[in-house]
Design a protein around this motif. Structure first.
Motif, mmCIF file in Angstrom:
data_model
loop_
_atom_site.group_PDB
_atom_site.id
_atom_site.type_symbol
_atom_site.label_atom_id
_atom_site.label_comp_id
_atom_site.label_asym_id
_atom_site.label_seq_id
_atom_site.Cartn_x
_atom_site.Cartn_y
_atom_site.Cartn_z
ATOM 1 N N ARG A 223 42.153 50.368 38.245
ATOM 2 C CA ARG A 223 41.206 49.868 37.587
ATOM 3 C C ARG A 223 39.854 49.941 38.245
ATOM 4 O O ARG A 223 38.740 50.431 38.041
ATOM 5 N N ARG A 224 39.978 49.330 39.479
ATOM 6 C CA ARG A 224 39.032 49.359 40.319
ATOM 7 C C ARG A 224 38.390 50.602 41.056
ATOM 8 O O ARG A 224 37.584 50.639 41.797
ATOM 9 N N LYS B 243 47.262 48.311 32.635
ATOM 10 C CA LYS B 243 46.285 48.999 32.717
ATOM 11 C C LYS B 243 45.226 48.709 31.455
ATOM 12 O O LYS B 243 44.132 48.624 31.150
ATOM 13 N N GLU C 144 38.006 43.460 30.554
ATOM 14 C CA GLU C 144 36.764 44.011 31.108
ATOM 15 C C GLU C 144 35.671 44.451 30.294
ATOM 16 O O GLU C 144 34.658 44.086 30.602
ATOM 17 N N LEU C 145 36.112 45.156 29.154
ATOM 18 C CA LEU C 145 35.096 45.510 27.981
ATOM 19 C C LEU C 145 34.672 44.255 27.219
ATOM 20 O O LEU C 145 33.993 44.471 26.440
ATOM 21 N N THR D 33 45.530 46.818 38.526
ATOM 22 C CA THR D 33 44.180 46.314 38.842
ATOM 23 C C THR D 33 43.491 47.098 39.843
ATOM 24 O O THR D 33 42.349 47.420 39.937
ATOM 25 N N LEU E 180 44.086 45.048 31.168
ATOM 26 C CA LEU E 180 42.947 44.696 31.992
ATOM 27 C C LEU E 180 41.713 45.384 31.595
ATOM 28 O O LEU E 180 40.654 44.950 31.834
ATOM 29 N N GLY E 181 41.866 46.673 31.082
ATOM 30 C CA GLY E 181 40.624 47.258 30.820
ATOM 31 C C GLY E 181 39.924 46.959 29.433
ATOM 32 O O GLY E 181 38.578 46.792 29.645
#
Length: 571
Positions: free
Chosen positions: A562-563, A128, A135-136, A559, A131-132
């Motif tokens: 996160r969504r 997590k 994404e940033l 994932t 992935l975060g």
């Protein structure tokens, strides 16, 4: 200030015991605990169970699925394996309850959670966080830098499988599809966490005071101390050389020479690890040398030495042959300055290195050297010969012997890339030793597997090969078919990478994939040599799949969390 969202009324809260709303895609639950209102995300961060179905008591909510407990005020967990959840501000206006997102530094929070995930070996937390951060828009190299710092600090034995996988996956990131790149980072960081879990931290040895010992003498000391397995003394010599601002190319050759003072140590891992450490410096900067390079010393000093094995002594004395051949490579070439040794010659030399007579193998190296081949070209040929061993590995062999042919390939790949940075007597000894390791693996090609026969089906059919056991030769045929049909090498590499990341790979799998990617791209697009290297990896992967695929499942959960997707469906 962020927007406030209506959750309901106090009356509804007291009647139902909770209120449900959403902030963006995130489900939020409001609780009243002892007259104080709290709002947190309505999903357990572990597996997505709705927290409104949990129990609220004494400032905590307990998830009923795996019994993780969360502080209502902060969202922090009392059970770190579950990860923290998000908390929100709550206020009441005229009997209506509103929730509002709290301002926070998301990057700092995720970086902190990633460190905690590495410390506690929590794959879901690592996934997590990575992935975060991606994404940033965080540069993957920033994540890699932090992971290398962690891995070098918290493993007393020093450089190991975790950091090797991390650098290998970083090297191939540009070759993967964009969606697979954060997945590759999760795989790598999970290996770093596992490799450091339960280990004591490393306490580095300080350099000598003054740092004024001549570089040549430090090199002599280092090799002597590695030879006598005096790891602390060797580390102090190395640290002194680094702190004296010695040329890192010279430091690398000093270390390679110490490795090759003995024969093919630790099945080639030491040579590959050393190359990976220097590749880490290429990624992160030479300023990291004092942190990274000393982690190799204990493993180098303690490594098993192949001259201790009978296969290197009988029926042929390969140790003496390696010494004689390396000495011959030290002599000037018969045709000095020749520059006509090209890809065709490298490929022909690779075939010659598969000879059944070790004297012929040695003679082929010396002949190529005399014909103008550079050390880098000799190393390239050895790496290609090792790839051919995998491509021709017969499935009737014992399954464990895939590791035998893989060791020669990954060590030779590491040698090849080290030789591209610079060479020395140690490089030439390594070339001979790796070539003789390839010779020793000859019995695994008796009989040789059939050459790949191009088969139509494309990348979709290739992916299906990894869904059932035993599709070893078909996987190679489909790779050959894809390339014959005009599928780009990059697309094949990306597809094989996705297949790797869809499994629970072992350490060696990452090594072989990275070596195959990098060796295939040393040859022209569409060439037979580039194709056979990718076919070799496809065979290796198909021989080991499918697995339980637990890691991909964890990444899928991360994932979806996160969504903001619902993982637990209420009845």
């Amino acid at each position: 200030m962020s927007e406030a969202f209506a959750a309901g009324t106090l009356t509804q809260l007291h009647t139902n015991g909770y209120l449900l709303t959403k902030i963006g895609q995130l489900p939020v639950v409001v609780f009243d605990d002892g007259g104080e209102l709290f709002a947190i995300e309505d999903r357990c961060p572990h597996m997505g169970f709705p927290l409104h179905r949990g129990t609220v008591e004494c400032g905590l909510v307990t998830c009923h699925w795996h019994h993780a407990r969360f502080d209502l005020a902060s969202g922090g967990t009392l059970d770190p394996w579950a990860d923290d959840t998000r908390a929100f501000d709550v206020h009441v206006e005229d009997g209506a309850v509103f929730v509002r997102a709290r301002p926070d530094d998301e990057r700092a929070r995720l970086e902190q959670r990633l460190r905690e995930g590495l410390e506690d070996d929590l794959t879901l937390v690592i996934a997590k966080s990575v992935l975060g951060l991606v994404e940033l828009g965080v540069d993957p190299l920033d994540i890699v830098r932090d992971a290398i710092d962690f891995g070098t600090r918290y493993r007393s034995a020093g450089w190991g499988a975790g950091l090797t996988v991390l650098v290998a996956m970083t090297n191939v990131l540009p070759r993967l599809d964009p969606a697979d790149r954060p997945v590759a980072l999760v795989h790598a960081l999970r290996f770093v966490a596992n490799d450091t879990s339960g280990r004591a931290p490393r306490f580095p040895v300080a350099p000598l005071p003054g740092h004024d010992v001549p570089a040549d003498r430090l090199g002599q000391w280092y090799r002597r101390f590695i030879d006598t397995r005096s790891s602390d003394s060797a580390e102090r010599s190395l640290r002194t050389a680094i702190e004296s601002k010695a040329d890192l190319g010279a430091v690398e050759q000093m270390m390679v020479s110490a490795i090759t003072d003995h024969v093919f140590i630790d099945e080639g891992h030491t040579l590959d690890f050393t190359n990976k450490a220097f590749e880490a410096l290429a990624l992160l900067g030479d300023e990291c040398a004092a942190t990274v390079l000393p982690t190799l010393v204990a493993g180098t000093a303690g490594a098993q030495r192949s001259e201790e094995f009978s296969e290197w002594q009988y029926p042929h004395d390969l140790v003496q042959l390696a010494e004689r051949t390396a000495d011959a490579l030290e002599q000037p070439a018969s045709t000095p300055g020749a520059d006509s040794f090209g890809n065709v010659d490298v490929a022909a030399l690779a075939e010659a290195l598969l000879d059944d007579d070790p004297e012929h193998v040695a003679a082929a190296l010396v002949s190529a050297h005399d014909g103008g081949a550079s050390d880098e070209q000799l190393a390239h040929a050895v790496a290609h010969a090792a790839a051919l061993r995998i491509a021709r590995f017969h499935v009737q062999n014992d399954h464990a012997d895939w590791n035998t042919v893989h060791h020669a390939f990954t060590a030779s790949n590491g040698l090849h890339h080290s030789a591209q940075r610079g060479t020395s007597e140690g490089t030439r000894r390594a070339i001979v030793q790796c070539a003789l390791r390839v010779y020793l693996d000859r019995f695994l090609n008796i009989p040789p597997a059939r050459p790949p026969r191009p088969e139509a089906g494309g990348l979709d059919a290739l992916a299906e090969c990894f869904e059932v056991q035993g599709e070893v030769d078909r996987a190679a045929n489909l790779v050959a078919g894809c390339i014959a049909d005009g599928v780009s090498r990059d697309d094949v590499i990306a597809a094989l990478g996705r297949a790797l990341l869809n499994e629970d790979p072992g350490f060696h799998w990452y090594q072989v994939y990275e070596a195959a990617v990098r060796q295939s791209t040393t040859w022209p697009e569409g060439s037979a040599e580039a194709t056979i290297v990718l076919c070799a990896f496809a065979r290796f992967l198909a021989a080991h799949t499918p697995t339980r695929r637990e890691l991909p499942k964890v990444i899928s959960i991360a994932t979806r969390l996160r969504r903001g997707e619902r993982l637990f469906e209420e009845e």
